[in-house]
Design a protein around this motif. Sequence first.
Motif, PDB file in Angstrom:
ATOM      1  N   CYS A 275      39.130  47.428  33.152  1.00  0.00           N
ATOM      2  CA  CYS A 275      40.504  47.431  32.650  1.00  0.00           C
ATOM      3  C   CYS A 275      41.309  48.606  33.240  1.00  0.00           C
ATOM      4  N   HIS A 276      41.956  49.433  32.389  1.00  0.00           N
ATOM      5  CA  HIS A 276      42.728  50.568  32.896  1.00  0.00           C
ATOM      6  C   HIS A 276      41.831  51.667  33.466  1.00  0.00           C
ATOM      7  N   GLY A 277      40.535  51.563  33.232  1.00  0.00           N
ATOM      8  CA  GLY A 277      39.612  52.517  33.850  1.00  0.00           C
ATOM      9  C   GLY A 277      39.670  52.475  35.360  1.00  0.00           C
ATOM     10  N   GLY A 300      40.830  45.001  37.682  1.00  0.00           N
ATOM     11  CA  GLY A 300      41.321  45.938  36.682  1.00  0.00           C
ATOM     12  C   GLY A 300      42.435  45.245  35.922  1.00  0.00           C
ATOM     13  N   TYR A 301      43.188  45.996  35.149  1.00  0.00           N
ATOM     14  CA  TYR A 301      44.259  45.373  34.378  1.00  0.00           C
ATOM     15  C   TYR A 301      45.465  45.163  35.289  1.00  0.00           C
ATOM     16  N   PRO A 302      45.896  43.908  35.500  1.00  0.00           N
ATOM     17  CA  PRO A 302      46.982  43.625  36.456  1.00  0.00           C
ATOM     18  C   PRO A 302      48.326  44.185  35.996  1.00  0.00           C
ATOM     19  N   ILE A 347      30.453  48.663  44.395  1.00  0.00           N
ATOM     20  CA  ILE A 347      31.633  48.852  43.551  1.00  0.00           C
ATOM     21  C   ILE A 347      31.741  47.641  42.632  1.00  0.00           C
ATOM     22  N   ILE A 348      31.720  47.885  41.317  1.00  0.00           N
ATOM     23  CA  ILE A 348      31.740  46.801  40.336  1.00  0.00           C
ATOM     24  C   ILE A 348      32.877  47.075  39.353  1.00  0.00           C
ATOM     25  N   THR A 349      33.793  46.125  39.250  1.00  0.00           N
ATOM     26  CA  THR A 349      34.989  46.338  38.428  1.00  0.00           C
ATOM     27  C   THR A 349      35.267  45.118  37.551  1.00  0.00           C
ATOM     28  N   GLY A 350      35.876  45.382  36.368  1.00  0.00           N
ATOM     29  CA  GLY A 350      36.194  44.307  35.435  1.00  0.00           C
ATOM     30  C   GLY A 350      37.643  44.347  35.017  1.00  0.00           C
TER      31      GLY A 350
END
Length: 371
Positions: A275-277, A300-302, A347-350
Amino acid sequence: MRKIFFAILFVLVSNLSFSQSDQSLIENCIQNYIEGTSYNKPESISKAFYSEADLFLSHKEKPLWIVPISEYVTWFQKGKNGEFNGRIGRIISIEYYNDIAVAKAEILIPERKQEFMDMFLLKKIQGEWKIISKSASSKPSNKMGERILFIVSNAHYYGNSKISTGNSFAEIVNAYDTFVNSGYTVDFVSPNGGDIPLAYINTSDDMQKKYLYNPDFIYAIKYTLSPKEVDYKNYKAVHYIGGGSAMYDVPENLDIQRLSMQVYEENNGIVSSVCHGTAGIVNLKTKNGKFLVEGKKISGYPDSFEKQDGEYFKHFPFLIQKTIEERGGDFKFSKRNESYVEQDGRIITGQNFQSSNGVALKIIELIEKNK
């Protein structure tokens, strides 16, 4: 009046210093015990205990096994002094009142798949904290001693406004629970160390409720590490937590940037966010000076999901998606309120808090694959 004011101020500062130093001194005392018992250093163990202390232990042939500290120390004289013996220890919690304290430490022996929980009673004797008694119990454990570093923010407000914000509690506990149930240890670091603000707490959610009322977990986020207290060599991955706080302090913190890239480049570890991380990774650069996100698929958070007419949005220092794309990243996301995870190499992102568990599982999968 000025003299009275400064006298009161002096007392307040003195009391604050007393509190901070006692916390630190108790930590040092227990660390002497941990180091002494992990590296066969009898002198460090003796330094931690009062000379007439007893240990109250379990024994298969006795209801209670009372061991004097003088005898306990000899158990660690058999191995080579300073040589690691397989015990991995860490402080779980400390609570003190004036000159007495109670504390807990976790001791792992991965080779035996065993976890000990040590409980200490301490007293300040002639100005020095000493363990005056210890009890311990053990159980089988899948904990390996491998560690993940959660990166959180100390920012309580959106920039210079008075609009409150915090670290997403849901994002913390959903990932934390996944890691600890898989045998990993999680530590927390923030730019300033110490306590952090929390946001989006829902006590109707069983997972959140479980950790909100877990004193050991709350202790960990009350006493987050500062960057100078972190040894990057201990970590398999860094994980940036979201919430509005993540937009501030963390992205520009050079010490946290250094830690993250040391884990990534020197440990062959993982950089992750949710997210915002993802704001925390926009400034990360590799040794060759390129942005880490360049040429990588990142989530991440769009920007389009932000409430762009909201008062909080006016205080954003930058936009996550726009900045990722300006730095050569390929920003990916899906529908609102759906879990979405991107993996590009290490690199792993949500996209959001619903992705926290998925990101953690991907991290674990990649660590296990690279063993």
